[in-house]
Scaffold this active site. Structure first.
Site, PDB file in Angstrom:
ATOM      1  N   ARG A  72      37.474  64.767 -53.741  1.00 17.59           N
ATOM      2  CA  ARG A  72      36.473  65.528 -54.497  1.00 17.59           C
ATOM      3  C   ARG A  72      37.077  66.265 -55.698  1.00 17.59           C
ATOM      4  O   ARG A  72      36.379  66.599 -56.634  1.00 17.59           O
ATOM      5  CB  ARG A  72      35.730  66.511 -53.599  1.00 17.59           C
TER       6      ARG A  72
ATOM      7  N   HIS B 113      44.662  81.626 -48.648  1.00 19.38           N
ATOM      8  CA  HIS B 113      43.230  81.386 -48.538  1.00 19.38           C
ATOM      9  C   HIS B 113      42.456  82.675 -48.777  1.00 19.38           C
ATOM     10  O   HIS B 113      42.670  83.655 -48.071  1.00 19.38           O
ATOM     11  CB  HIS B 113      42.811  80.788 -47.187  1.00 19.38           C
ATOM     12  N   GLY B 114      41.603  82.626 -49.804  1.00 21.20           N
ATOM     13  CA  GLY B 114      40.727  83.765 -50.088  1.00 21.20           C
ATOM     14  C   GLY B 114      41.438  84.949 -50.735  1.00 21.20           C
ATOM     15  O   GLY B 114      40.874  86.036 -50.823  1.00 21.20           O
TER      16      GLY B 114
ATOM     17  N   GLU C  18      48.985  69.538 -49.815  1.00 24.30           N
ATOM     18  CA  GLU C  18      48.210  69.776 -48.591  1.00 24.30           C
ATOM     19  C   GLU C  18      47.498  68.477 -48.230  1.00 24.30           C
ATOM     20  O   GLU C  18      46.805  67.896 -49.076  1.00 24.30           O
ATOM     21  CB  GLU C  18      47.148  70.852 -48.832  1.00 24.30           C
TER      22      GLU C  18
ATOM     23  N   GLU D 128      51.900  78.412 -42.665  1.00 25.13           N
ATOM     24  CA  GLU D 128      51.097  79.164 -43.633  1.00 25.13           C
ATOM     25  C   GLU D 128      49.993  79.840 -42.833  1.00 25.13           C
ATOM     26  O   GLU D 128      49.177  79.172 -42.180  1.00 25.13           O
ATOM     27  CB  GLU D 128      50.492  78.248 -44.703  1.00 25.13           C
TER      28      GLU D 128
ATOM     29  N   ARG E  23      32.166  66.039 -64.185  1.00 21.02           N
ATOM     30  CA  ARG E  23      31.706  65.110 -65.227  1.00 21.02           C
ATOM     31  C   ARG E  23      32.424  63.769 -65.167  1.00 21.02           C
ATOM     32  O   ARG E  23      32.271  62.963 -66.077  1.00 21.02           O
ATOM     33  CB  ARG E  23      31.950  65.734 -66.615  1.00 21.02           C
TER      34      ARG E  23
ATOM     35  N   THR F 247      35.389  74.422 -48.230  1.00 19.35           N
ATOM     36  CA  THR F 247      36.839  74.579 -48.354  1.00 19.35           C
ATOM     37  C   THR F 247      37.415  74.565 -46.938  1.00 19.35           C
ATOM     38  O   THR F 247      36.653  74.520 -45.970  1.00 19.35           O
ATOM     39  CB  THR F 247      37.198  75.890 -49.097  1.00 19.35           C
ATOM     40  N   THR F 248      38.748  74.594 -46.814  1.00 17.04           N
ATOM     41  CA  THR F 248      39.356  74.558 -45.480  1.00 17.04           C
ATOM     42  C   THR F 248      38.821  75.739 -44.661  1.00 17.04           C
ATOM     43  O   THR F 248      38.859  76.879 -45.106  1.00 17.04           O
ATOM     44  CB  THR F 248      40.895  74.661 -45.602  1.00 17.04           C
TER      45      THR F 248
ATOM     46  N   HIS G 296      45.597  69.916 -52.925  1.00 24.50           N
ATOM     47  CA  HIS G 296      45.070  69.382 -51.670  1.00 24.50           C
ATOM     48  C   HIS G 296      44.412  68.048 -52.000  1.00 24.50           C
ATOM     49  O   HIS G 296      43.387  68.020 -52.692  1.00 24.50           O
ATOM     50  CB  HIS G 296      44.048  70.384 -51.104  1.00 24.50           C
TER      51      HIS G 296
ATOM     52  N   ASP H  14      43.646  72.769 -57.641  1.00 22.94           N
ATOM     53  CA  ASP H  14      42.541  71.881 -57.233  1.00 22.94           C
ATOM     54  C   ASP H  14      41.283  72.083 -58.074  1.00 22.94           C
ATOM     55  O   ASP H  14      40.601  71.124 -58.446  1.00 22.94           O
ATOM     56  CB  ASP H  14      42.126  72.152 -55.777  1.00 22.94           C
ATOM     57  N   HIS H  15      40.955  73.358 -58.330  1.00 23.32           N
ATOM     58  CA  HIS H  15      39.648  73.603 -58.943  1.00 23.32           C
ATOM     59  C   HIS H  15      39.620  73.351 -60.450  1.00 23.32           C
ATOM     60  O   HIS H  15      38.552  73.329 -61.054  1.00 23.32           O
ATOM     61  CB  HIS H  15      39.119  74.979 -58.554  1.00 23.32           C
TER      62      HIS H  15
ATOM     63  N   ASN I  80      47.473  76.899 -56.736  1.00 20.36           N
ATOM     64  CA  ASN I  80      46.693  75.726 -56.329  1.00 20.36           C
ATOM     65  C   ASN I  80      45.754  75.351 -57.487  1.00 20.36           C
ATOM     66  O   ASN I  80      44.893  76.158 -57.881  1.00 20.36           O
ATOM     67  CB  ASN I  80      45.904  76.081 -55.061  1.00 20.36           C
TER      68      ASN I  80
ATOM     69  N   ARG J 296      42.213  65.465 -50.841  1.00 23.22           N
ATOM     70  CA  ARG J 296      41.233  65.292 -49.755  1.00 23.22           C
ATOM     71  C   ARG J 296      40.873  63.830 -49.595  1.00 23.22           C
ATOM     72  O   ARG J 296      40.902  63.064 -50.564  1.00 23.22           O
ATOM     73  CB  ARG J 296      39.964  66.089 -50.074  1.00 23.22           C
TER      74      ARG J 296
ATOM     75  N   HIS K  67      41.525  79.561 -56.002  1.00 25.73           N
ATOM     76  CA  HIS K  67      40.199  79.819 -56.559  1.00 25.73           C
ATOM     77  C   HIS K  67      40.161  81.047 -57.458  1.00 25.73           C
ATOM     78  O   HIS K  67      39.608  81.008 -58.564  1.00 25.73           O
ATOM     79  CB  HIS K  67      39.182  79.938 -55.416  1.00 25.73           C
TER      80      HIS K  67
HETATM   81  N1  PXP Z   1      46.037  77.385 -48.451  1.00 27.80           N
HETATM   82  C1  PXP Z   1      45.338  76.347 -47.938  1.00 27.80           C
HETATM   83  C2  PXP Z   1      45.900  75.650 -46.744  1.00 27.80           C
HETATM   84  C3  PXP Z   1      44.141  75.922 -48.518  1.00 27.80           C
HETATM   85  O1  PXP Z   1      43.470  74.881 -47.975  1.00 27.80           O
HETATM   86  C4  PXP Z   1      43.671  76.575 -49.671  1.00 27.80           C
HETATM   87  C5  PXP Z   1      42.419  76.101 -50.330  1.00 27.80           C
HETATM   88  O2  PXP Z   1      42.626  74.826 -50.841  1.00 27.80           O
HETATM   89  C6  PXP Z   1      44.436  77.636 -50.191  1.00 27.80           C
HETATM   90  C7  PXP Z   1      45.589  78.035 -49.548  1.00 27.80           C
HETATM   91  C8  PXP Z   1      44.014  78.371 -51.423  1.00 27.80           C
HETATM   92  O3  PXP Z   1      42.854  79.106 -51.157  1.00 27.80           O
HETATM   93  P1  PXP Z   1      42.059  79.795 -52.315  1.00 27.80           P
HETATM   94  O4  PXP Z   1      41.563  78.702 -53.207  1.00 27.80           O
HETATM   95  O5  PXP Z   1      40.975  80.535 -51.610  1.00 27.80           O
HETATM   96  O6  PXP Z   1      43.022  80.706 -53.032  1.00 27.80           O
END
Ligand code: PXP
Length: 236
Positions: free
Chosen positions: A49, A188-189, A70, A151, A18, A100-101, A43, A9-10, A7, A45, A211
């Site tokens: 963001r 997640h996490g 997502e 998931e 910026r 976060t979700t 994702h 996203d970050h 993922n 959103r 993350h």
């Molecule tokens: N799965 C879903 C559905 C999520 O919303 C996220 C966070 O965007 C992740 C997985 C990834 O989670 P993490 O960034 O904590 O690894």
């Protein structure tokens, strides 16, 4: 080996801090693929963001692995999803104020709406996943809604510092999903230290991790951060 969908996203979170053009999530997606990722997850959103609509278009053109998008069930988001060309969609709950979700979809409470969204996205030939808590009723409702995959939300397990009770819930949920003919993903996490007990849950085929990989990439570079996670999954 459990597949890894990175993922990114970050990477976009840092860029948006910026409103700049770098770092570019597309560049890091390509780096992830070279380092062994089986797919890329973003994702999009409603508040944009991190990932922007243009990122999605550029990712679609650039990457050679699976693009997993997502999105929430909101009508404008489903419309964007339909135009995205993603290979798969993961439907997630979304609240504007959350960092976060926060939890899985309540498929039991929103059966009809979710089933409609699943059908709409499946018409594109895409795989549709529902992000759910490790709860047997939610798993059953996901199967009833016609999803191809669930998931399983591993956030509570990660936050519980890997409690045996939380893992047992994930084990039961994965087993039930498999019995119902659903493909099983988790996420997640998850990080380098806690990923193995989840990767080793029977029937879990793919993990979505963001993350912890981006955080490690700040120290080591994206290629090494992704390669290390792939290696943890390969050699637990
Ligand atoms: N799965 C879903 C559905 C999520 O919303 C996220 C966070 O965007 C992740 C997985 C990834 O989670 P993490 O960034 O904590 O690894």
């Amino acid at each position: 080996m459990t597949r890894l969908s990175v993922n990114v996203d970050h990477v976009a979170t840092l860029r948006q801090a910026r409103r700049a053009t770098v770092p570019d999530p597309v560049e890091f997606a390509l780096e992830s693929e070279r380092a062994g990722a089986a797919g890329i997850t973003v994702h999009l959103r409603a508040d944009r963001r991190h990932i922007q609509d243009d990122d999605l278009k550029r990712l679609r053109r650039a990457i050679g692995t699976q693009l997993n998008l997502e999105v929430s069930l909101a009508a404008p988001m489903l419309a964007v999803a339909e135009r995205s060309g993603a290979d798969s969609f993961c439907l997630v709950p979304e609240h504007r104020q959350e960092i976060t979700t926060e939890g899985g979809l309540d498929v039991c409470a929103e059966r009809l709406r979710i089933a409609r969204a699943v059908r709409r996205l499946q018409k594109l030939g895409a795989t549709v996943t529902l992000f759910v808590d490790p709860d047997l009723d939610q798993i059953q409702a996901a199967a009833d809604a016609g999803a191809h995959c669930v998931e399983i939300h591993t956030g509570p397990w990660a936050n519980s510092r890997a409690s045996t009770r939380e893992r047992a819930r994930i084990l039961r949920a994965a087993q039930r999903a498999h019995e119902l003919g659903l493909e099983v993903h988790a996420g997640h996490g998850l990080d380098y230290a806690n990923v193995h007990p989840i990767a080793s849950v029977p029937h879990v085929e793919e993990l979505a991790i963001g993350h912890s990989i981006v955080a490690r990439a700040v120290l080591l570079g994206f290629d090494r951060a992704v390669a290390e996670m792939v290696s943890v999954l390969r050699n637990p």
